[in-house]
Design a protein around this motif. Structure first.
Motif, PDB file in Angstrom:
ATOM      1  N   UNK A 106       0.846  -1.199   0.000  1.00  8.71           N
ATOM      2  CA  UNK A 106       0.000   0.000   0.000  1.00  8.71           C
ATOM      3  C   UNK A 106       0.875   1.241   0.000  1.00  8.71           C
ATOM      4  N   UNK A 107       0.649   2.122  -0.986  1.00  8.66           N
ATOM      5  CA  UNK A 107       1.346   3.409  -1.047  1.00  8.66           C
ATOM      6  C   UNK A 107       0.496   4.455  -0.332  1.00  8.66           C
ATOM      7  N   UNK A 108       1.072   5.101   0.672  1.00  8.16           N
ATOM      8  CA  UNK A 108       0.346   6.078   1.492  1.00  8.16           C
ATOM      9  C   UNK A 108       0.923   7.460   1.198  1.00  8.16           C
ATOM     10  N   UNK A 109       0.122   8.317   0.576  1.00  8.84           N
ATOM     11  CA  UNK A 109       0.637   9.603   0.103  1.00  8.84           C
ATOM     12  C   UNK A 109       0.791  10.625   1.222  1.00  8.84           C
ATOM     13  N   UNK A 110       1.512  11.671   0.891  1.00  8.55           N
ATOM     14  CA  UNK A 110       1.784  12.730   1.856  1.00  8.55           C
ATOM     15  C   UNK A 110       0.764  13.842   1.800  1.00  8.55           C
ATOM     16  N   UNK A 111       1.154  14.943   2.391  1.00  8.02           N
ATOM     17  CA  UNK A 111       0.274  16.100   2.472  1.00  8.02           C
ATOM     18  C   UNK A 111       0.208  16.626   3.908  1.00  8.02           C
ATOM     19  N   UNK A 112      -0.859  16.261   4.611  1.00  4.50           N
ATOM     20  CA  UNK A 112      -2.033  15.512   4.159  1.00  4.50           C
ATOM     21  C   UNK A 112      -2.800  16.282   3.082  1.00  4.50           C
ATOM     22  N   UNK A 113      -3.515  15.535   2.253  1.00  7.87           N
ATOM     23  CA  UNK A 113      -4.281  16.156   1.188  1.00  7.87           C
ATOM     24  C   UNK A 113      -3.553  16.204  -0.130  1.00  7.87           C
ATOM     25  N   UNK A 114      -2.392  15.526  -0.220  1.00  9.03           N
ATOM     26  CA  UNK A 114      -1.602  15.591  -1.436  1.00  9.03           C
ATOM     27  C   UNK A 114      -2.142  14.753  -2.570  1.00  9.03           C
ATOM     28  N   UNK A 115      -2.936  13.744  -2.269  1.00  8.16           N
ATOM     29  CA  UNK A 115      -3.401  12.837  -3.313  1.00  8.16           C
ATOM     30  C   UNK A 115      -2.309  11.870  -3.708  1.00  8.16           C
ATOM     31  N   UNK A 116      -2.695  10.696  -4.174  1.00  4.30           N
ATOM     32  CA  UNK A 116      -1.728   9.663  -4.517  1.00  4.30           C
ATOM     33  C   UNK A 116      -1.007   9.962  -5.818  1.00  4.30           C
ATOM     34  N   UNK A 117       0.290  10.177  -5.733  1.00  5.25           N
ATOM     35  CA  UNK A 117       1.092  10.367  -6.941  1.00  5.25           C
ATOM     36  C   UNK A 117       1.236   9.013  -7.630  1.00  5.25           C
ATOM     37  N   UNK A 118       0.736   8.892  -8.859  1.00  6.64           N
ATOM     38  CA  UNK A 118       0.665   7.593  -9.519  1.00  6.64           C
ATOM     39  C   UNK A 118       2.050   7.025  -9.833  1.00  6.64           C
ATOM     40  N   UNK A 119       3.077   7.887  -9.851  1.00  4.15           N
ATOM     41  CA  UNK A 119       4.423   7.391 -10.132  1.00  4.15           C
ATOM     42  C   UNK A 119       4.923   6.431  -9.062  1.00  4.15           C
ATOM     43  N   UNK A 120       4.262   6.414  -7.895  1.00  2.00           N
ATOM     44  CA  UNK A 120       4.677   5.486  -6.838  1.00  2.00           C
ATOM     45  C   UNK A 120       4.599   4.035  -7.292  1.00  2.00           C
ATOM     46  N   UNK A 121       3.760   3.769  -8.289  1.00  2.07           N
ATOM     47  CA  UNK A 121       3.643   2.395  -8.784  1.00  2.07           C
ATOM     48  C   UNK A 121       4.984   1.865  -9.257  1.00  2.07           C
ATOM     49  N   UNK A 122       5.809   2.737  -9.848  1.00  3.71           N
ATOM     50  CA  UNK A 122       7.047   2.272 -10.468  1.00  3.71           C
ATOM     51  C   UNK A 122       8.150   1.974  -9.457  1.00  3.71           C
ATOM     52  N   UNK A 123       7.894   2.171  -8.181  1.00  2.00           N
ATOM     53  CA  UNK A 123       8.864   1.800  -7.155  1.00  2.00           C
ATOM     54  C   UNK A 123       8.814   0.312  -6.831  1.00  2.00           C
ATOM     55  N   UNK A 124       7.794  -0.381  -7.337  1.00  2.00           N
ATOM     56  CA  UNK A 124       7.586  -1.789  -7.017  1.00  2.00           C
ATOM     57  C   UNK A 124       7.642  -2.641  -8.284  1.00  2.00           C
ATOM     58  N   UNK A 125       8.263  -3.797  -8.161  1.00  2.00           N
ATOM     59  CA  UNK A 125       8.304  -4.744  -9.268  1.00  2.00           C
ATOM     60  C   UNK A 125       6.889  -5.241  -9.534  1.00  2.00           C
ATOM     61  N   UNK A 126       6.306  -4.922 -10.689  1.00  2.00           N
ATOM     62  CA  UNK A 126       4.909  -5.292 -10.932  1.00  2.00           C
ATOM     63  C   UNK A 126       4.692  -6.788 -11.087  1.00  2.00           C
ATOM     64  N   UNK A 127       5.777  -7.538 -11.246  1.00  2.00           N
ATOM     65  CA  UNK A 127       5.636  -8.998 -11.324  1.00  2.00           C
ATOM     66  C   UNK A 127       5.566  -9.618  -9.941  1.00  2.00           C
ATOM     67  N   UNK A 128       6.053  -8.878  -8.940  1.00  2.00           N
ATOM     68  CA  UNK A 128       6.153  -9.414  -7.573  1.00  2.00           C
ATOM     69  C   UNK A 128       5.048  -8.863  -6.672  1.00  2.00           C
ATOM     70  N   UNK A 129       4.660  -7.601  -6.873  1.00  2.00           N
ATOM     71  CA  UNK A 129       3.783  -6.914  -5.934  1.00  2.00           C
ATOM     72  C   UNK A 129       2.390  -6.649  -6.499  1.00  2.00           C
ATOM     73  N   UNK A 130       1.433  -6.711  -5.630  1.00  2.00           N
ATOM     74  CA  UNK A 130       0.088  -6.190  -5.886  1.00  2.00           C
ATOM     75  C   UNK A 130       0.090  -4.771  -5.314  1.00  2.00           C
ATOM     76  N   UNK A 131       0.175  -3.780  -6.179  1.00  2.00           N
ATOM     77  CA  UNK A 131       0.420  -2.394  -5.770  1.00  2.00           C
ATOM     78  C   UNK A 131      -0.914  -1.678  -5.578  1.00  2.00           C
ATOM     79  N   UNK A 132      -1.138  -1.166  -4.383  1.00  2.00           N
ATOM     80  CA  UNK A 132      -2.394  -0.496  -4.049  1.00  2.00           C
ATOM     81  C   UNK A 132      -2.112   0.980  -3.776  1.00  2.00           C
TER      82      UNK A 132
END
Length: 249
Positions: free
Chosen positions: A38-64
Motif C-alpha cells: 500500500x502506497x500512502x501519500x503525503x500532504x495531508x491532502x496531497x493525493x496519490x502520486x501515480x508514479x509510486x507504482x514504479x517503485x515496485x516490481x509489478x511482477x512481484x507486488x500487488x500495488x495499491x
C-alpha cells in the motif's frame, strides 16, 4: 527519485464508501496474486502520486494506491467549501485504510510512504500491527508540534525571503502569531478569491521548502489545478491546526 520499474496501469479501481458520506478512490496494479503493498501519500491532502507504482516490481507486488479523504479522486472534494472537514482526521484515515484492506481481501500488507504518509503509516501500524508485514518510510515525519512549528516558522532562518512572502500574504494583524491557524481561517473563507490566494501562497512556501531538498523540484506543489491546490492547502491547515489529533510523542 529513481524509477526502477516500467510504468503500469491499474487493472482495478473504484470508490469505496467509508462512512460520513465519504468515498475514497483506490486502484490496484501489478500482480493480482503478488505481495500486497500500500502506497500512502503525503500532504495531508496531497493525493496519490501515480508514479509510486514504479517503485515496485509489478511482477512481484500487488500495488495499491488510494487518495485520502477529500483529495485526489476521493469524494466529496475538500476544495469545495461546502465540504466539512469534521470527519477528516487521522483516526478516520486509519479506519479508511483498514476498510480498504478488508475490501480488497488483503491479510497483511507492506506500507510505503513519506512525509505525512510516514505519520499515517505509523499511526495505522500502532493500531493494527497484525496487519502490517513491512514498513518502508522516506522523508520521515511524525507531525509533532515541534515539526509543524519548524516547517512554518523555524525555517525562516534558512529561507527568509520565501518565508516573508508566506507571512505577508496574511492580513497585517495576523502576521505575528500562529501562521497555520491564520491560513486555516483564510482557507475556509466564504470568498473564493480569498481561499485561492491563500492556497497559492501556502503552496508557494511548500515549493520553496521542497525545492531545496535533494529530490525536490520547483513547482512540486504549485503546479496543480486550482481545485487540487485548495484541497491540499485546506486539508494541511486543518490537520496541522489540530496537531493531527495525535498525542505529542
Amino acid at each position: 527519485m529513481p524509477r526502477p520499474f516500467p510504468p503500469v496501469e491499474p487493472y482495478a479501481s473504484g470508490l469505496l464508501a467509508v462512512g460520513d458520506g465519504q468515498r475514497i478512490y483506490w486502484e490496484t496494479s501489478g500482480n493480482p496474486d503478488g505481495r500486497p503493498a500500500l502506497c500512502v501519500h503525503g500532504g495531508p491532502g496531497g493525493g496519490g502520486r501515480r508514479a509510486s507504482r514504479t517503485l515496485f516490481d509489478p511482477e512481484v507486488y500487488r500495488i495499491v494506491l488510494f487518495d485520502q479523504r477529500g483529495c485526489g479522486r476521493s469524494l466529496p472534494r475538500a476544495a469545495d467549501p461546502a465540504t466539512g472537514l469534521e470527519h477528516n482526521t487521522t483516526h478516520h484515515l486509519v479506519a479508511d485504510m483498514e476498510r480498504l484492506r478488508e475490501h480488497l481481501g488483503v491479510r497483511r500488507w507492506l506500507l510505503y510512504g513519506g512525509s505525512w504518509g510516514s505519520t499515517l503509516i505509523l499511526a495505522y501500524a500502532e493500531r493494527h500491527p497484525e496487519r502490517v508485514s513491512e514498513i518502508v518510510l522516506a522523508g520521515v515525519t511524525t507531525t509533532t508540534p515541534e515539526e509543524i512549528d519548524w516547517l512554518y516558522h523555524g525555517l525562516r532562518r534558512l529561507l527568509p525571503g520565501p518565508w516573508e512572502a508566506f507571512r505577508d500574504a496574511l492580513p497585517e494583524g495576523e502576521r505575528d502569531g500562529d501562521l497555520v491557524a491564520a491560513y486555516h481561517r483564510l482557507l475556509n473563507s466564504p470568498e473564493e478569491a480569498v481561499r485561492l490566494a491563500a492556497a497559492r501562497a501556502w503552496c508557494a512556501w511548500e515549493d520553496a521548502v521542497i525545492a531545496h531538498e535533494a529530490l525536490g523540484r520547483p513547482g512540486y506543489y504549485g503546479d496543480r489545478t486550482d481545485d487540487a491546490l485548495l484541497a491540499f492547502a485546506r486539508i494541511c491547515a486543518h490537520y496541522f491546526t489540530h496537531r493531527a489529533w495525535l498525542a505529542d510523542g
